[in-house]
Write an enzyme that holds these catalytic residues in place. Structure first.
Site, mmCIF file in Angstrom:
data_model
loop_
_atom_site.group_PDB
_atom_site.id
_atom_site.type_symbol
_atom_site.label_atom_id
_atom_site.label_comp_id
_atom_site.label_asym_id
_atom_site.label_seq_id
_atom_site.Cartn_x
_atom_site.Cartn_y
_atom_site.Cartn_z
ATOM 1 N N GLU A 164 0.641 -1.522 0.368
ATOM 2 C CA GLU A 164 -0.124 -0.109 -0.246
ATOM 3 C C GLU A 164 0.546 1.579 0.246
ATOM 4 O O GLU A 164 0.854 1.976 -0.891
ATOM 5 C CB GLU A 164 -0.359 -0.415 0.795
ATOM 6 C CG GLU A 164 -1.781 -1.074 0.868
ATOM 7 C CD GLU A 164 -2.882 -1.148 2.179
ATOM 8 O OE1 GLU A 164 -2.003 -1.965 3.315
ATOM 9 O OE2 GLU A 164 -4.398 -1.318 1.626
ATOM 10 N N GLU A 166 -4.422 -9.516 3.330
ATOM 11 C CA GLU A 166 -5.141 -9.393 4.634
ATOM 12 C C GLU A 166 -6.082 -10.660 4.396
ATOM 13 O O GLU A 166 -6.842 -11.054 6.061
ATOM 14 C CB GLU A 166 -5.757 -8.063 4.324
ATOM 15 C CG GLU A 166 -4.828 -6.132 5.006
ATOM 16 C CD GLU A 166 -3.821 -6.780 3.428
ATOM 17 O OE1 GLU A 166 -3.668 -7.199 2.832
ATOM 18 O OE2 GLU A 166 -3.205 -5.360 3.396
#
Ligand SMILES: NC(=O)c1ccc[n+]([C@@H]2O[C@H](COP(=O)([O-])OP(=O)(O)OC[C@H]3O[C@@H](n4cnc5c(N)ncnc54)[C@H](O)[C@@H]3O)[C@@H](O)[C@H]2O)c1
Length: 710
Positions: free
Chosen positions: A106, A126
């Site tokens: 990210e 995730e």
């Protein structure tokens, strides 16, 4: 100021250097350091560009998962920092190596350009923790690689390699491997090329996701699939909605969607359970009495005795990791049969594309068959997987104690026998332990490592470490009947058989248990494992004096064996089999009616036995046994027990394992129901007697999650 992330100046280029070994995880301090470095860079107008680079073996490999569980956690600070990086008015280049995962990717996607060392792996894992990328991963990834690949990557959690990342637009250039300094140098050259070409900031948020190959009903279909295939998990459906938002809404609106759905996932009990397992896996490697800096014994060659169901699978684990194995059998036929099954297994994997075409031959070349136990003399670890019989195993242990070289580790794959007795038989008890693989041994992740009274700490530590090398989840157990897993299985199977004799059908019992999320209830599981195998274990235990004085104890499985109903392999067991399909069989009811009569068990209408009763009667005693195992220090931690059940018995990860689930249910309720069934059924055999620990915990107001309490 945090020195975990600092701004360094190379001529007119700023370098944001992240230094948080071992994997540069994004702790709050690292985020603070990044923020400070960005402040400095913003203020320093001499600098023409910013390179983001990490020390050590990898770029940022993820967020700090412990943070997710802290009260008041929010992703905003990091997200705000990423937004500031993205809006910088001079180009920002991420220089990537190692594993760029989660928050690391990210961060990289908030930069304007990305270069990566060949072999770098990039992904958003995730989902494996029951959450979704909450720092705009779901919004930026589709803008870089298109909605289809982004959805694939986020839903699977699987990383892609640098070549694919280049191909899909996730990175802009590849760099040859050559160390960290070389990467930085290459990044500085890349910056000069960009500046020379007059390239400025290129913000991911301003891009439009590629929608090639995305039909009008793409997201509806993806949502429906997430519901049917992964309905028990909080993240998959929400991930689809986030990627859909990225594809259809302005960035800020997508950002709001992601923030709301991330929070729902984070707060869900399923994600809490999955995060618990993540930490349990880490904790399981800490073994009392084994110092963190112990010296592992080198394991360069492994020996396996017995090429049956387990021996072949065990050998495959080592060959898969590039470790040569010598397999010893008693006859050429048995050896040929065993190696033939291994070969077929490898070829089937290659045919499915799970292995490269030349892998089967390479791995088979690491396996050497022999009929002479003396050929194990040069092995560093020898695992015996011969018949489950005390006399045979004692003899084998003795033989190995003589044949194995000094310093070699000797292990038994026994599922029920006393490892201390075998250790003594070997004459080298310090070198001896149990390695209890689960079937199929090349597939199941669990490895129960049984610590004998005399097992040397370095022997234990070596095998725990080796287990990780071969991709297993190691859990250490003390010596007792059945170790952690099979000991807890016993009351579960006991109650499932009593329920059958009382009037519940196998399908009804399996249905109730499967409603918890286990892939198979007890009846289907035993039909698959073999009712003959299961019955023999009971009979052997009886001979050794280990059974309660109760002729109705595990009477059903013994009757099944006597009738030749061995399960799926004979076409009939608790079910009848139509191919591999289990079909309810009235004959089983007749058998249970007769057994109930024989043992004076009152039958009820099956409709009077609720799913709730089935779950409570099968699972609560299993939890109670887990508490006894902790009390007796057979297991070191509740999390170890949970790992055993999730990785060895199909207990659903979104429930976190039986001990985690016990906390969720409430220990008081569990104790009350144990007491209830005890009084209702007249507990002559102590089946329902509570673990002292359970009572102690209730009195002290503890949960298993608080372990150790004092
Ligand atoms: N099958 C399972 O699901 C399972 C699961 C966990 C543990 N185990 C344990 O693993 C061990 C092996 O079980 P299995 O199912 O593979 O049995 P198996 O009967 O399939 O294989 C045993 C093999 O050992 C060979 N053997 C016997 N004595 C030998 C000796 N002295 N030297 C060399 N080879 C010898 C036999 O020829 C046979 O091929 C047992 O201790 C069992 O309890 C089995």
């Amino acid at each position: 100021m945090s020195d975990l992330a600092t701004l360094q100046v190379h001529g007119t280029i700023g370098v944001l250097r992240i230094h948080n070994p071992p994997v540069n995880a994004l702790s709050p301090k690292v985020v603070q350091g990044i923020k400070n470095a960005v402040d400095q860079f913003e203020a320093d107008r001499r600098l023409q560009a910013l390179v983001v680079h990490a020390d050590g073996r990898t770029f940022v490999a993820g967020g700090d998962i412990a943070e997710f569980s802290k009260p008041g956690f929010e992703a905003k600070t990091f997200n705000g920092t990423l937004a500031r990086i993205e809006s910088l008015d001079r180009p920002v280049i991420a220089a990537l190596h190692g594993t760029v995962l989660g928050g690391g990717l990210e961060l990289a996607m908030a930069c304007h350009y990305r270069i990566a060392v060949e072999g770098t792996r990039l992904g958003l894992p995730e989902v494996l923790l029951g959450i979704l990328p909450g720092s705009l991963g779901t919004q930026r990834l589709p803008r870089l690689v298109g909605a289809r690949l982004a959805l694939d990557m986020i839903l699977s959690g699987k990383p892609i390699d640098a070549a694919k990342a280049l191909d899909s637009g996730l990175v802009d250039a590849l760099v040859e491997p050559g160390g960290n300094d070389a990467l930085l140098e290459r990044a500085l050259v890349y910056v000069q090329e960009l500046l020379g070409a007059g390239k400025g900031p290129r913000r991911t948020r301003d891009r439009t996701p590629a929608m090639e190959g995305i039909e009008a009903d793409f997201f509806d279909k993806a949502l429906a699939e997430a519901k049917t295939k992964k309905g028990a998990y909080p993240a998959p459906q929400r991930i689809v909605r986030c990627v859909q938002a990225a594809a259809t809404l302005p960035f800020e609106e997508g950002e709001a969607v992601e923030a709301a759905l991330f929070e729902e996932c984070r707060a869900s009990p399923q994600s809490v359970a999955m995060r618990h397992l993540f930490f349990a896996e880490r904790a399981a490697g800490k073994i009392p009495g084994v110092p963190a800096d112990f010296t592992a014994r080198p394991i360069r060659k492994v020996g396996v005795l017995g090429a049956g169901t387990m021996g072949g699978g065990i050998a495959m684990n080592f060959a898969n990791a590039g470790i040569p194995v010598t397999i010893v059998e008693t006859s050429a036929e048995a050896l040929e049969r065993g190696l033939g099954i291994v070969r077929k297994n490898y070829e089937a994997s290659a045919a499915k594309g799970k292995l490269r075409p030349d892998d089967p031959a390479k791995r088979m070349a690491l396996l050497t068959g022999s009929l002479r136990v003396e050929d194990l003399a040069d092995c560093d670890l020898v695992i015996e997987a011969v018949f489950e019989n005390m006399d045979i195993k004692k003899q084998v242990a003795k033989q190995l104690g003589t044949v194995c070289k000094a310093g070699a580790i000797i292990a038994s794959n026994t599922s029920t026998l006393d490892v201390n007795i075998l250790a003594q038989a070997s004459g080298r008890p310090a070198d001896f332990l149990g390695t209890h693989f689960f079937s199929p041994a090349n597939v199941m992740r669990l490895l129960e490592i049984v610590r004998g009274d005399a097992t040397a700490p370095d022997v234990l530590g070596t095998v725990v470490k080796l287990a990780r090398t071969i991709g297993k989840v190691p859990v250490v157990s003390g010596v007792c009947y059945g170790f952690i897993g099979n000991r807890m299985l016993e009351p579960y199977l006991r109650e499932s058989e009593f329920l059958m004799m009382e009037g519940a059908s196998p399908a009804q019992i399996d249905g109730a248990i499967q409603s918890l999320g286990l892939p198979m209830g007890p009846c289907r599981m035993l039909d698959l494992a073999g009712l003959d195998v299961a019955a023999k274990v009971v009979i052997e235990r009886g001979k050794a004096g280990g059974l309660p004085d109760d002729p109705s104890y595990r009477a059903v499985v013994q009757k099944m064996m006597a009738l030749g109903r061995f399960g799926q392999k004979t076409g009939a067991g608790y079910y009848r089999y139509d191919g591999r399909n289990p079909v309810p069989d009235l004959e089983v009811e007749r058998i249970c009616v007769a057994l109930a009569e024989q043992h004076g068990i009152t039958r009820r209408k099956s409709s009077d036995i609720s799913d709730e009763e089935i779950i409570e009667r099968c699972v609560y005693p299993l939890i109670n046994e887990g508490a006894k195992i902790l009390e007796e220090e057979i297991a070191y931690r509740p999390g170890d027990i949970d790992l055993v059940w999730v990785n060895g018995y199909g207990f659903p990860d979104f429930r976190g394992g039986p001990m985690h689930m016990a906390d969720t249910i409430g220990l008081q309720k569990i104790a009350a129901r144990l007491d209830h069934y005890g009084s209702q059924r007249g507990d002559r055999h102590g089946y329902w007697s509570r673990a002292g620990l359970l009572t102690e915990m209730i009195t002290g107001g503890h949960r298993f999650a608080d372990w150790p309490f004092n």
